[in-house]
Motif scaffolding. Structure first.
Motif, PDB file in Angstrom:
ATOM      1  N   THR A 117      62.497 -19.228 -66.771  1.00  0.00           N
ATOM      2  CA  THR A 117      62.994 -17.820 -68.015  1.00  0.00           C
ATOM      3  C   THR A 117      61.941 -17.664 -69.230  1.00  0.00           C
ATOM      4  O   THR A 117      61.720 -16.227 -69.380  1.00  0.00           O
ATOM      5  CB  THR A 117      64.282 -17.755 -68.421  1.00  0.00           C
ATOM      6  N   ASN A 118      61.683 -19.021 -69.506  1.00  0.00           N
ATOM      7  CA  ASN A 118      60.318 -18.893 -70.696  1.00  0.00           C
ATOM      8  C   ASN A 118      59.569 -18.850 -70.198  1.00  0.00           C
ATOM      9  O   ASN A 118      58.455 -17.714 -70.748  1.00  0.00           O
ATOM     10  CB  ASN A 118      60.336 -20.413 -71.110  1.00  0.00           C
TER      11      ASN A 118
ATOM     12  N   ASN B 276      64.778 -17.565 -54.967  1.00  0.00           N
ATOM     13  CA  ASN B 276      65.719 -18.122 -55.841  1.00  0.00           C
ATOM     14  C   ASN B 276      66.092 -19.533 -56.031  1.00  0.00           C
ATOM     15  O   ASN B 276      66.051 -20.216 -57.168  1.00  0.00           O
ATOM     16  CB  ASN B 276      67.107 -17.670 -56.088  1.00  0.00           C
TER      17      ASN B 276
ATOM     18  N   ASP C 121      62.888 -25.396 -62.780  1.00  0.00           N
ATOM     19  CA  ASP C 121      63.634 -25.955 -63.873  1.00  0.00           C
ATOM     20  C   ASP C 121      63.825 -27.530 -63.686  1.00  0.00           C
ATOM     21  O   ASP C 121      63.341 -28.290 -64.442  1.00  0.00           O
ATOM     22  CB  ASP C 121      64.993 -25.385 -64.376  1.00  0.00           C
TER      23      ASP C 121
ATOM     24  N   THR D 182      60.843 -23.877 -68.383  1.00  0.00           N
ATOM     25  CA  THR D 182      62.085 -22.767 -67.939  1.00  0.00           C
ATOM     26  C   THR D 182      60.702 -21.732 -66.920  1.00  0.00           C
ATOM     27  O   THR D 182      60.496 -20.943 -67.102  1.00  0.00           O
ATOM     28  CB  THR D 182      63.166 -23.128 -68.365  1.00  0.00           C
TER      29      THR D 182
ATOM     30  N   GLY E  96      61.887 -13.903 -63.544  1.00  0.00           N
ATOM     31  CA  GLY E  96      63.298 -13.107 -63.220  1.00  0.00           C
ATOM     32  C   GLY E  96      63.686 -14.010 -61.787  1.00  0.00           C
ATOM     33  O   GLY E  96      63.081 -14.180 -60.753  1.00  0.00           O
ATOM     34  N   SER E  97      64.970 -13.882 -61.493  1.00  0.00           N
ATOM     35  CA  SER E  97      65.581 -14.015 -60.086  1.00  0.00           C
ATOM     36  C   SER E  97      65.733 -12.239 -59.692  1.00  0.00           C
ATOM     37  O   SER E  97      65.725 -11.826 -59.762  1.00  0.00           O
ATOM     38  CB  SER E  97      67.510 -13.869 -60.595  1.00  0.00           C
TER      39      SER E  97
ATOM     40  N   ASN F 210      65.045  -9.140 -66.651  1.00  0.00           N
ATOM     41  CA  ASN F 210      63.814  -8.877 -65.838  1.00  0.00           C
ATOM     42  C   ASN F 210      64.044  -9.351 -64.706  1.00  0.00           C
ATOM     43  O   ASN F 210      63.224  -9.954 -64.044  1.00  0.00           O
ATOM     44  CB  ASN F 210      63.187 -10.633 -66.807  1.00  0.00           C
ATOM     45  N   ASP F 211      65.201  -9.102 -64.062  1.00  0.00           N
ATOM     46  CA  ASP F 211      65.516  -9.636 -62.311  1.00  0.00           C
ATOM     47  C   ASP F 211      64.429  -8.598 -61.860  1.00  0.00           C
ATOM     48  O   ASP F 211      64.700  -7.809 -62.243  1.00  0.00           O
ATOM     49  CB  ASP F 211      66.908  -9.546 -62.198  1.00  0.00           C
TER      50      ASP F 211
ATOM     51  N   ARG G  49      62.564 -20.622 -57.819  1.00  0.00           N
ATOM     52  CA  ARG G  49      62.773 -20.209 -58.870  1.00  0.00           C
ATOM     53  C   ARG G  49      63.556 -22.121 -59.324  1.00  0.00           C
ATOM     54  O   ARG G  49      63.677 -21.855 -60.921  1.00  0.00           O
ATOM     55  CB  ARG G  49      62.768 -18.960 -59.092  1.00  0.00           C
TER      56      ARG G  49
END
Length: 435
Positions: free
Chosen positions: A321-322, A270, A277, A319, A326-327, A336-337, A273
């Motif tokens: 997400t885009n 995470n 961003d 990003t 997922g996390s 989507n995690d 991830r």
């Protein structure tokens, strides 16, 4: 005021001297300015043509600043994509590390029947190991629901009740996969172990202590229960799980695995991830960020309207997400995690990251193509400015060598004209000798 008459020789000498002086001043001015055309009076056609060329060269020079900023903006976005690609590769390494720790993540069901499915005393009577004594036992008790111990002349049984309707069966479930198999009065524990091993979703073994252990092949929670199978429909039977696993109730035995290593990797995943961003937000230049969805417009010529030549570079919001990343969570995942404890989710994460790299490479390739166009136009504009400036100079600049030689010749002529004037005056002064 009396008029003074000059002789023709003096007048001619004065005229030549004045003409020479004017030409010498012109040559000096051209040498001082470096131009042979300094105003429209000198040469109207060359003057206005050169002015037009210089004006266009100046406009293109002004555009070069915007083109240069455009190059830097695209390069900043490209470098941002390179760094994001490195982060995604680090995410792939994290997923691979989690996948490599699969062994400690497998759910395991171990029977806790007192003394094992075969005791040491039974093993002694059978003249075998405790493990072999257990494997050779019959699963079904054909004269009741109580396990019969092994003797020197009898292999013993585990006490599973004979089926009423249907046949005796075992059902194993892992995730969305279910596997069932039936057995009869001749089936031994060894046969049951072999059937479980052929399921593909679990493996079974009997230890030296005579206890049965069933381990999931994947990370999904494992459910195992004994009962009956009738026309493909499974039904649990009271006491069967107790006979096999020593459970205190008659429900299915459920086990789930957990990896401490995978748990520690949740934060690592995470954190990486989140950096995607942050990095995308910092990839801007001069207030324009192509990784933040901004649009870059670069003008290439000085014209307007339909004749204006420009390039629009539309950015995209990058990003995690885009991009479809997922996390990571340590447990049940939603949306989507990814549940880092689940092999299926890890495989899904690995596939998603591979697709992300493909998408990033495509975006990077597009930016590289646009950067090539801008740099080509930048070089063209520089060359065009040089061409226009050289053309204007050819029309207006003076040949300093020629003007220097001309000035030297004019200065010589000027001296000779002064000498001629002096000689002319001497001829007139000869009259004075008569007096």
């Amino acid at each position: 005021m009396a008029t003074v008459s000059l002789s023709s020789g003096v007048r001619s000498a004065l005229s030549s001297l004045g003409s020479t002086k004017t030409e010498a001043q012109q040559a000096q001015f051209r040498l001082a300015t470096g131009k042979k055309v300094n105003s429209a009076v000198d040469n109207p056609v060359n003057f206005f043509t050169a002015s037009g060329l210089n004006d266009r060269a100046g406009q293109l020079t002004d555009l070069l600043d915007g083109i240069s900023n455009g190059v830097q903006t695209i390069q900043a976005a490209s470098k941002g994509l390179d760094s994001i690609t490195s982060l995604v590769k680090s995410l792939q390494s994290t997923v691979k590390q989690a996948q490599n720790d699969a062994a400690s993540n497998r759910p395991k069901v171990t029977s806790n029947v007192a003394g094992g499915l075969a005791t040491t005393a039974e093993a002694t009577l059978r003249n075998s190991s405790q493990r072999e004594a257990a494997l050779n036992k019959l699963v079904i008790d054909d004269n009741g629901v109580t396990a019969n111990t092994a003797t020197a002349g009898y292999q013993g049984n585990l006490g599973v009740a004979t089926a009423g309707a249907g046949t005796n069966a075992v059902q194993i479930q892992a995730g969305n996969t279910t596997y069932s198999f039936s057995f009869d009065g001749t089936t031994t524990l060894r046969d049951l172990v072999n059937n479980i091993n052929s399921s593909g979703i679990a493996t079974a073994s009997v230890g030296n202590d005579g206890q049965l252990t069933v381990t999931g092949s994947g990370s999904d929670a494992l459910t195992i229960e004994a009962g009956t199978l009738n026309a493909g429909v499974f039904a649990a039977v009271a006491g069967d799980n107790t006979a096999l696993f020593g459970t205190a109730d008659n429900t299915a035995v459920v086990a789930s695995g957990n990896s401490a290593v995978r748990t520690t990797l949740v934060k690592q995943f995470n954190d990486l991830r989140d950096q995607i961003d942050g990095l995308a937000k910092d990839a801007g230049f001069n207030g324009i960020n192509l990784l933040g969805g901004d649009k870059l417009s670069i003008t290439f010529n000085e014209k307007t309207g339909a004749n204006k030549n420009k390039l629009d570079v539309q950015g995209e919001t990058v990003t995690a997400t885009n991009l479809g990343i997922g996390s990571a969570v340590d447990g049940t995942a939603t949306g989507n995690d990814y549940n880092i404890q689940n092999d299926t989710d890890l495989a899904k994460a690995a596939d998603a990251l591979t697709n992300v790299l493909t998408s990033l490479r495509a975006t990077s390739s597009s930016l590289g193509s646009q950067l090539s166009v801008v740099e080509t136009r930048q070089n063209f504009t520089k060359d065009m400015v040089n061409t226009l400036t050289a053309g204007a100079d050819n029309l207006t600049l003076a040949d300093t060598n020629e003007e220097g030689a001309k000035l030297l010749a004019l200065q010589t002529r000027q001296q000779l004209s002064q000498t001629a004037l002096s000689l002319s005056n001497q001829a007139d002064q000869a009259v004075l000798r008569l007096f």
